[in-house]
Design a protein around this motif. Structure first.
Motif, PDB file in Angstrom:
ATOM      1  N   PRO A  21       9.455   5.447  -6.355  1.00  0.00           N
ATOM      2  CA  PRO A  21       8.547   5.489  -7.639  1.00  0.00           C
ATOM      3  C   PRO A  21       7.952   6.869  -7.659  1.00  0.00           C
ATOM      4  O   PRO A  21       7.248   7.500  -6.844  1.00  0.00           O
ATOM      5  CB  PRO A  21       7.724   4.306  -7.227  1.00  0.00           C
ATOM      6  CG  PRO A  21       7.205   4.279  -5.678  1.00  0.00           C
ATOM      7  CD  PRO A  21       8.668   5.202  -5.308  1.00  0.00           C
ATOM      8  N   TYR A  22       7.890   7.079  -8.943  1.00  0.00           N
ATOM      9  CA  TYR A  22       6.840   8.421  -9.438  1.00  0.00           C
ATOM     10  C   TYR A  22       6.078   7.785 -10.623  1.00  0.00           C
ATOM     11  O   TYR A  22       6.646   7.228 -11.511  1.00  0.00           O
ATOM     12  CB  TYR A  22       7.861   9.438  -9.944  1.00  0.00           C
ATOM     13  CG  TYR A  22       8.438  10.178  -8.726  1.00  0.00           C
ATOM     14  CD1 TYR A  22       8.054  10.846  -7.787  1.00  0.00           C
ATOM     15  CD2 TYR A  22       9.898   9.594  -8.425  1.00  0.00           C
ATOM     16  CE1 TYR A  22       8.609  11.504  -6.665  1.00  0.00           C
ATOM     17  CE2 TYR A  22      10.290   9.798  -7.071  1.00  0.00           C
ATOM     18  CZ  TYR A  22       9.929  10.873  -6.336  1.00  0.00           C
ATOM     19  OH  TYR A  22      10.635  11.432  -5.290  1.00  0.00           O
ATOM     20  N   CYS A  23       4.860   8.466 -10.480  1.00  0.00           N
ATOM     21  CA  CYS A  23       3.695   7.642 -11.446  1.00  0.00           C
ATOM     22  C   CYS A  23       3.899   8.444 -12.919  1.00  0.00           C
ATOM     23  O   CYS A  23       3.345   7.469 -13.897  1.00  0.00           O
ATOM     24  CB  CYS A  23       2.270   7.966 -10.950  1.00  0.00           C
ATOM     25  SG  CYS A  23       1.833   9.610 -10.858  1.00  0.00           S
ATOM     26  N   SER A  24       4.544   9.585 -13.217  1.00  0.00           N
ATOM     27  CA  SER A  24       4.425  10.285 -14.458  1.00  0.00           C
ATOM     28  C   SER A  24       5.800  10.938 -14.842  1.00  0.00           C
ATOM     29  O   SER A  24       6.489  11.032 -13.705  1.00  0.00           O
ATOM     30  CB  SER A  24       3.215  10.849 -14.592  1.00  0.00           C
ATOM     31  OG  SER A  24       3.286  12.052 -13.712  1.00  0.00           O
ATOM     32  N   CYS A  81       2.591  12.573  -5.639  1.00  0.00           N
ATOM     33  CA  CYS A  81       1.195  12.872  -5.833  1.00  0.00           C
ATOM     34  C   CYS A  81       0.034  11.777  -5.197  1.00  0.00           C
ATOM     35  O   CYS A  81      -0.803  11.841  -5.108  1.00  0.00           O
ATOM     36  CB  CYS A  81       0.475  13.328  -7.289  1.00  0.00           C
ATOM     37  SG  CYS A  81       0.500  11.404  -8.079  1.00  0.00           S
ATOM     38  N   SER A  82       0.910  10.785  -4.887  1.00  0.00           N
ATOM     39  CA  SER A  82       0.101   9.584  -4.277  1.00  0.00           C
ATOM     40  C   SER A  82      -0.605   8.817  -4.972  1.00  0.00           C
ATOM     41  O   SER A  82      -1.376   7.930  -4.291  1.00  0.00           O
ATOM     42  CB  SER A  82      -0.578  10.113  -2.946  1.00  0.00           C
ATOM     43  OG  SER A  82       0.401  10.632  -1.917  1.00  0.00           O
ATOM     44  N   LYS A  83      -0.542   8.870  -6.189  1.00  0.00           N
ATOM     45  CA  LYS A  83      -1.240   8.162  -7.292  1.00  0.00           C
ATOM     46  C   LYS A  83      -0.658   6.720  -7.124  1.00  0.00           C
ATOM     47  O   LYS A  83       0.418   6.534  -7.078  1.00  0.00           O
ATOM     48  CB  LYS A  83      -1.446   8.547  -8.739  1.00  0.00           C
ATOM     49  CG  LYS A  83      -2.280   9.924  -8.817  1.00  0.00           C
ATOM     50  CD  LYS A  83      -2.155  10.241 -10.088  1.00  0.00           C
ATOM     51  CE  LYS A  83      -3.109  11.646 -10.260  1.00  0.00           C
ATOM     52  NZ  LYS A  83      -3.259  12.197 -11.555  1.00  0.00           N
ATOM     53  N   GLY A  84      -1.721   5.620  -7.681  1.00  0.00           N
ATOM     54  CA  GLY A  84      -0.921   4.470  -7.741  1.00  0.00           C
ATOM     55  C   GLY A  84       0.082   4.262  -8.966  1.00  0.00           C
ATOM     56  O   GLY A  84      -0.054   4.958  -9.791  1.00  0.00           O
ATOM     57  N   VAL A  85       0.747   3.110  -8.952  1.00  0.00           N
ATOM     58  CA  VAL A  85       1.400   2.925 -10.038  1.00  0.00           C
ATOM     59  C   VAL A  85       1.488   1.602 -10.361  1.00  0.00           C
ATOM     60  O   VAL A  85       2.579   0.949 -10.901  1.00  0.00           O
ATOM     61  CB  VAL A  85       3.102   3.129  -9.677  1.00  0.00           C
ATOM     62  CG1 VAL A  85       3.490   4.657  -9.454  1.00  0.00           C
ATOM     63  CG2 VAL A  85       3.521   2.510  -8.314  1.00  0.00           C
ATOM     64  N   ASP A  86       0.263   1.001 -10.528  1.00  0.00           N
ATOM     65  CA  ASP A  86      -0.203  -0.141 -10.976  1.00  0.00           C
ATOM     66  C   ASP A  86       0.655  -0.487 -12.351  1.00  0.00           C
ATOM     67  O   ASP A  86       0.734  -1.647 -12.857  1.00  0.00           O
ATOM     68  CB  ASP A  86      -1.505  -0.379 -10.955  1.00  0.00           C
ATOM     69  CG  ASP A  86      -2.005  -0.604  -9.729  1.00  0.00           C
ATOM     70  OD1 ASP A  86      -1.295  -0.680  -8.728  1.00  0.00           O
ATOM     71  OD2 ASP A  86      -3.386  -0.471  -9.365  1.00  0.00           O
ATOM     72  N   ASN A  87       0.560   0.533 -13.554  1.00  0.00           N
ATOM     73  CA  ASN A  87       0.978   0.340 -14.727  1.00  0.00           C
ATOM     74  C   ASN A  87       2.502   0.427 -14.675  1.00  0.00           C
ATOM     75  O   ASN A  87       3.194   0.294 -15.981  1.00  0.00           O
ATOM     76  CB  ASN A  87       0.206   1.280 -15.633  1.00  0.00           C
ATOM     77  CG  ASN A  87      -1.216   0.866 -15.843  1.00  0.00           C
ATOM     78  OD1 ASN A  87      -1.502  -0.350 -15.732  1.00  0.00           O
ATOM     79  ND2 ASN A  87      -2.169   1.772 -15.702  1.00  0.00           N
ATOM     80  N   GLY A 141       0.803  -1.249   0.135  1.00  0.00           N
ATOM     81  CA  GLY A 141       0.018   0.021  -0.155  1.00  0.00           C
ATOM     82  C   GLY A 141       0.692   1.336  -0.166  1.00  0.00           C
ATOM     83  O   GLY A 141       0.200   2.451  -0.274  1.00  0.00           O
ATOM     84  N   CYS A 142       2.082   1.214   0.324  1.00  0.00           N
ATOM     85  CA  CYS A 142       2.815   2.482   0.411  1.00  0.00           C
ATOM     86  C   CYS A 142       3.765   2.735  -0.978  1.00  0.00           C
ATOM     87  O   CYS A 142       4.225   3.744  -1.055  1.00  0.00           O
ATOM     88  CB  CYS A 142       4.087   2.220   1.536  1.00  0.00           C
ATOM     89  SG  CYS A 142       3.317   2.094   3.338  1.00  0.00           S
ATOM     90  N   PHE A 143       3.739   1.773  -1.885  1.00  0.00           N
ATOM     91  CA  PHE A 143       4.401   1.922  -3.109  1.00  0.00           C
ATOM     92  C   PHE A 143       3.494   2.371  -4.119  1.00  0.00           C
ATOM     93  O   PHE A 143       2.732   1.826  -4.813  1.00  0.00           O
ATOM     94  CB  PHE A 143       4.883   0.104  -3.665  1.00  0.00           C
ATOM     95  CG  PHE A 143       5.922   0.498  -4.621  1.00  0.00           C
ATOM     96  CD1 PHE A 143       7.172   0.719  -4.269  1.00  0.00           C
ATOM     97  CD2 PHE A 143       5.626   0.135  -5.962  1.00  0.00           C
ATOM     98  CE1 PHE A 143       8.090   1.104  -5.447  1.00  0.00           C
ATOM     99  CE2 PHE A 143       6.509   0.350  -6.809  1.00  0.00           C
ATOM    100  CZ  PHE A 143       7.789   0.651  -6.661  1.00  0.00           C
ATOM    101  N   LYS A 144       3.679   3.804  -3.965  1.00  0.00           N
ATOM    102  CA  LYS A 144       2.891   4.592  -4.938  1.00  0.00           C
ATOM    103  C   LYS A 144       3.587   5.804  -5.160  1.00  0.00           C
ATOM    104  O   LYS A 144       4.617   5.952  -4.587  1.00  0.00           O
ATOM    105  CB  LYS A 144       1.614   5.110  -3.962  1.00  0.00           C
ATOM    106  CG  LYS A 144       1.819   5.732  -2.770  1.00  0.00           C
ATOM    107  CD  LYS A 144       0.497   5.931  -2.068  1.00  0.00           C
ATOM    108  CE  LYS A 144       0.676   6.466  -0.680  1.00  0.00           C
ATOM    109  NZ  LYS A 144      -0.292   6.431   0.080  1.00  0.00           N
ATOM    110  N   CYS A 145       3.274   6.844  -5.927  1.00  0.00           N
ATOM    111  CA  CYS A 145       3.917   7.830  -6.232  1.00  0.00           C
ATOM    112  C   CYS A 145       4.180   8.765  -5.156  1.00  0.00           C
ATOM    113  O   CYS A 145       3.511   9.157  -4.463  1.00  0.00           O
ATOM    114  CB  CYS A 145       3.207   8.777  -7.326  1.00  0.00           C
ATOM    115  SG  CYS A 145       3.856  10.104  -8.118  1.00  0.00           S
ATOM    116  N   GLN A 146       5.531   9.000  -4.947  1.00  0.00           N
ATOM    117  CA  GLN A 146       5.984   9.865  -3.976  1.00  0.00           C
ATOM    118  C   GLN A 146       5.745  11.413  -3.941  1.00  0.00           C
ATOM    119  O   GLN A 146       6.010  12.020  -2.796  1.00  0.00           O
ATOM    120  CB  GLN A 146       7.358   9.412  -3.521  1.00  0.00           C
ATOM    121  CG  GLN A 146       7.418   7.998  -3.203  1.00  0.00           C
ATOM    122  CD  GLN A 146       6.617   7.616  -2.094  1.00  0.00           C
ATOM    123  OE1 GLN A 146       6.902   8.060  -0.911  1.00  0.00           O
ATOM    124  NE2 GLN A 146       5.726   6.607  -2.237  1.00  0.00           N
TER     125      GLN A 146
END
Length: 267
Positions: A125-128, A110-116, A103-108
């Protein structure tokens, strides 16, 4: 197997840890004698006051011994989640050299998920691309103010995307400098040679000021760093550098000490 504390060191016996004489009491493991305050877990240095576990002839606390028995790839019991800095429990994975709760492994940013998948930077990790560039403080193009990527012309402290490096007067793209064409930068504005000569050369036979040095600088293509999320089942759990990493693991907490137990530990 484990042993209990106790026993006394002889007058000439030296502590196995500090090599100083043990007098008046100590802990005798059969493989050596320790001062009471020197008797600690070989792995995590926690004091061993209520017994110990012999692993490879060295004393260990129960959590460390349990983790070591679970085999390589398991987190140490005292390691914490990189994202929340709390004790590991539940489903975790080792990613970019650190352990994360699912649950903590998400964009550091904006806190969005990084499932993809995600862009890694600084072990997180960063989502974009926008979130990545914000964290990395990537240098921006002098023309469009967007983060620089790829091979970019640069002069002094200014740099441009190749597509943005255009003559300030005629709008001709002069990024490649093909055919030996001279390119110039004046007051942070790029010019092709004819326009520069007309604008700053005094016209006619006037001399053209020496051009500023323009070099090509390579900025990393962040698409190359795009990495799959270990929990999605994609790829084979590779880190930012291409190294194979452990996949997700299930952990439960010890009912007595509330420390994480690796898979296979006694419950």
């Amino acid at each position: 197997g484990g042993g209990g504390g106790g026993g006394g060191g002889g007058g000439g016996t030296k502590c196995k840890k500090c090599a100083k004489p043990v007098t008046g009491g100590g802990v005798d493991t059969g493989d050596g004698v320790y001062h009471n305050n020197c008797f600690a877990c070989t792995k995590c240095s926690s004091p061993l006051t209520g017994g110990y576990n012999d692993v490879g002839g060295k004393p260990h606390c129960t959590p460390c011994a349990t983790t070591m028995a679970a085999g390589p790839g398991a987190p140490l019991p005292h390691e914490k989640c990189v994202g929340c800095n709390k004790q590991l429990s539940g489903e975790v994975a080792e990613i970019m050299g650190g352990w994360w709760h699912k649950g903590c492994f998400k964009c550091q940013n904006c806190s969005k998920g990084v499932d993809n998948g995600y862009f890694p930077f600084g072990g997180a990790p960063y989502c974009s691309k926008p979130c990545f560039h914000k964290a990395a403080q990537t240098e921006k193009c002098a023309a469009c103010a967007k983060p620089l990527e790829g091979n970019c012309p640069k002069s002094g402290k200014k740099a441009w995307h190749a597509k943005c490096f255009q003559c300030s007067k005629c709008n001709k793209n002069i990024a490649d400098g093909g055919g030996g064409e001279q390119r110039h930068v004046k007051f942070s504005k790029p010019y092709c040679h004819p326009c520069y000569e007309q604008q700053h050369g005094g016209g006619g036979g006037g001399s053209v000021p020496a051009m500023e040095i323009i070099r090509t600088v390579e900025y990393t293509d962040r698409n190359a760093g795009f990495t799959h999320n270990p929990w999605t089942g994609k790829a084979d759990y590779r880190g930012a550098g291409g190294e194979v990493i452990d996949g997700p693991r299930k952990l439960n907490k010890c009912a007595k000490c509330h420390r994480a137990l690796a898979d296979g530990a006694a419950r």
